[in-house]
Design a protein around this motif. Structure first.
Motif, mmCIF file in Angstrom:
data_model
loop_
_atom_site.group_PDB
_atom_site.id
_atom_site.type_symbol
_atom_site.label_atom_id
_atom_site.label_comp_id
_atom_site.label_asym_id
_atom_site.label_seq_id
_atom_site.Cartn_x
_atom_site.Cartn_y
_atom_site.Cartn_z
ATOM 1 N N GLY A 106 35.979 -72.951 23.141
ATOM 2 C CA GLY A 106 35.784 -71.814 23.696
ATOM 3 C C GLY A 106 37.037 -70.863 23.221
ATOM 4 O O GLY A 106 37.411 -70.909 22.120
ATOM 5 N N LYS A 107 37.363 -69.819 23.906
ATOM 6 C CA LYS A 107 38.493 -68.929 23.681
ATOM 7 C C LYS A 107 39.751 -69.799 23.174
ATOM 8 O O LYS A 107 40.231 -70.607 23.867
ATOM 9 C CB LYS A 107 38.744 -67.966 24.741
ATOM 10 C CG LYS A 107 39.877 -67.061 24.305
ATOM 11 C CD LYS A 107 39.943 -66.234 25.806
ATOM 12 C CE LYS A 107 41.061 -65.077 25.140
ATOM 13 N NZ LYS A 107 41.553 -64.299 26.518
ATOM 14 N N ARG A 164 46.401 -68.789 23.349
ATOM 15 C CA ARG A 164 47.573 -68.644 22.959
ATOM 16 C C ARG A 164 48.845 -69.379 23.144
ATOM 17 O O ARG A 164 49.011 -69.668 24.256
ATOM 18 C CB ARG A 164 47.871 -66.907 23.718
ATOM 19 C CG ARG A 164 48.998 -66.199 23.001
ATOM 20 C CD ARG A 164 48.671 -64.686 23.238
ATOM 21 N NE ARG A 164 50.032 -64.035 23.216
ATOM 22 C CZ ARG A 164 50.350 -63.480 22.367
ATOM 23 N NH1 ARG A 164 49.265 -63.467 21.054
ATOM 24 N NH2 ARG A 164 51.424 -62.734 22.141
ATOM 25 N N LYS A 183 44.761 -77.837 25.368
ATOM 26 C CA LYS A 183 43.803 -76.837 26.041
ATOM 27 C C LYS A 183 42.974 -77.163 27.306
ATOM 28 O O LYS A 183 42.627 -76.495 28.228
ATOM 29 C CB LYS A 183 43.011 -76.298 24.994
ATOM 30 C CG LYS A 183 42.008 -75.071 25.170
ATOM 31 C CD LYS A 183 41.448 -74.669 23.710
ATOM 32 C CE LYS A 183 40.328 -73.598 24.219
ATOM 33 N NZ LYS A 183 39.571 -73.100 23.130
ATOM 34 N N GLU A 188 45.579 -69.635 19.293
ATOM 35 C CA GLU A 188 46.060 -68.380 18.583
ATOM 36 C C GLU A 188 47.414 -68.576 18.565
ATOM 37 O O GLU A 188 48.293 -68.171 19.410
ATOM 38 C CB GLU A 188 45.505 -67.391 19.597
ATOM 39 C CG GLU A 188 46.221 -65.902 18.981
ATOM 40 C CD GLU A 188 45.929 -64.909 19.992
ATOM 41 O OE1 GLU A 188 46.515 -63.916 19.879
ATOM 42 O OE2 GLU A 188 45.224 -64.808 20.950
#
Length: 312
Positions: free
Chosen positions: A22-23, A26, A302, A51
Motif C-alpha cells: 500500500g501507500k 513516511r 507499517k 518513503e
C-alpha cells in the motif's frame, strides 16, 4: 573448522511484506551515514514500504550512497551536523506528525531512544516502550514474537505488564486475533526464590482481571514447554498456551537477546524487530541484520502503524 554462513529461511517475511503493501510510510531515517544503514532504508523504499526522509550530515550520507552505488535522486535529506541533533530533529518530526515512523541509522540505540523519550518530542504515551522481535524459523510452524530483548534491561512487574500488552497489540496488527502468550522462566513452578516465576503468575492473574487484554496468558513456562508439543506430552502438562505459543515474554533483556540471537545463528531464523509504546513505531536495525530482516522490520512497523490508526 569455520562455521557456515548464516542464512535466512526461504521467503522469510514475504507474507508480512505482502500484507503491508500500500501507500509507503513516511519514515525519518536517523543518521544513515554508513552503507548498511542507508541501504536498509533504500531497500525498504524499493520494496514499497517506506518513503525515507534521511536526517543527518548530508556530506556523510551522500558519501555512504556513493560507496554503496546508490542513487539518492528524489530522496529528501534534512541536513543535521551530528547524530544527537539528527535524533532530536527526527523525533520532533514524528511528534509533529511530519513522519509516521522512525528508523535507526548508524547511531547507538540509547542515543535514539533518549531523543524519543524526551517529553519535548511529544512521542510518549502512558505505556512503557518495549521491543518485540518477530522470528521466522524452520524449527517452528508459525511466526514467533519475543519480547523484550532490546530496551528494558530488568523490567519490574508494572513494566512487564506494558511489555506484554505491547506484544499482544503487535500480534493483533499482524492478524493474530487472540495470541497465546508464554511468560518464560527456568521452570513451570512458582518458586519464591525465582522472581520471574512470581511475576509470571501475577501477570496471568492480571490478565484474568483484564489488566491485560487481547491474549491468552500462561506462565511461568520453561522454554521447552512454551514451544514443544513433545515436551508438553512428555511432562503431561496441561495448558492453553504450552507447545504452541505465539508470544514469548522473557524475564530480562539478557535472556531475550540471547534467545533471539541463538535462534538467528543456530536455528536458521530470520529476526525482524520494532519498538512499540510510542506514538509512532520505531524500527531498530542492527549492523548484523540481513537485507531481508531490515525489510521485514519496516513491514512490521507499517502494519503496526496501520493498526494504531484504526484502533485509536
Amino acid at each position: 573448522m569455520p562455521s557456515s554462513p548464516r542464512s535466512d529461511p526461504p521467503d522469510a517475511f514475504r507474507g508480512l511484506v505482502e500484507k503491508a503493501a500500500g501507500k509507503p510510510m513516511r519514515t525519518a531515517v536517523v543518521h544513515p551515514v554508513d552503507r548498511l544503514s542507508l541501504s536498509g532504508a533504500i531497500e525498504a523504499r524499493d520494496a514499497g514500504l517506506i518513503e525515507p526522509v534521511l536526517v543527518g550530515p548530508e556530506d556523510k550520507i551522500r558519501a555512504a550512497a556513493d560507496e554503496a552505488g546508490m542513487d539518492l535522486s528524489g530522496v529528501e535529506i534534512i541536513a543535521r551536523e551530528h547524530s544527537h541533533d539528527a535524533a532530536q530533529s527526527a523525533a520532533k518530526l514524528a511528534g509533529e506528525g511530519e513522519v509516521e515512523a522512525l528508523m535507526k541509522g548508524a547511531l547507538h540505540t540509547n542515543e535514539l531512544m533518549q531523543a524519543i523519550i524526551d517529553r519535548s518530542a511529544g512521542l510518549r504515551t502512558e505505556r512503557r516502550m518495549s521491543h518485540v522481535f518477530v522470528l521466522e524459523t524452520p524449527a517452528y510452524p508459525k511466526p514467533l514474537l519475543m519480547t523484550d530483548g532490546a530496551i528494558n534491561i530488568a523490567p519490574d512487574l508494572k513494566t512487564k505488564r506494558d511489555i506484554v500488552q505491547n506484544a499482544i497489540d503487535l500480534a493483533h496488527a499482524l492478524g493474530i486475533p487472540e495470541p497465546l502468550v508464554a511468560i518464560l522462566s527456568a521452570t513451570e513452578e512458582v518458586d519464591s526464590n525465582i522472581v520471574s516465576t512470581i511475576d509470571a503468575a501475577a501477570l496471568c492473574k492480571m490478565a484474568d482481571r483484564r489488566q491485560i487484554t487481547g491474549g491468552v496468558l500462561d506462565g511461568p513456562l520453561a522454554f521447552d514447554l512454551a514451544v514443544s508439543a513433545e515436551a508438553v506430552a512428555t511432562k503431561r502438562f496441561v495448558s492453553p498456551v504450552a507447545g504452541r505459543a505465539d508470544i514469548l515474554v522473557v524475564p530480562s533483556l539478557e535472556a531475550g537477546n540471547m534467545i533471539a540471537k541463538q535462534l538467528d545463528y543456530l536455528a536458521g531464523a530470520a529476526a525482524a524487530g520494532v519498538v512499540l509504546g510510542a506514538k509512532v513505531p520505531v524500527i531498530l536495525t542492527s549492523r548484523a541484520d540481513s537485507a531481508v530482516e531490515r525489510v521485514g522490520s519496516c513491514a512490521l512497523a507499517k502494519l503496526y502503524g496501520r493498526w494504531l490508526e484504526v484502533s485509536h
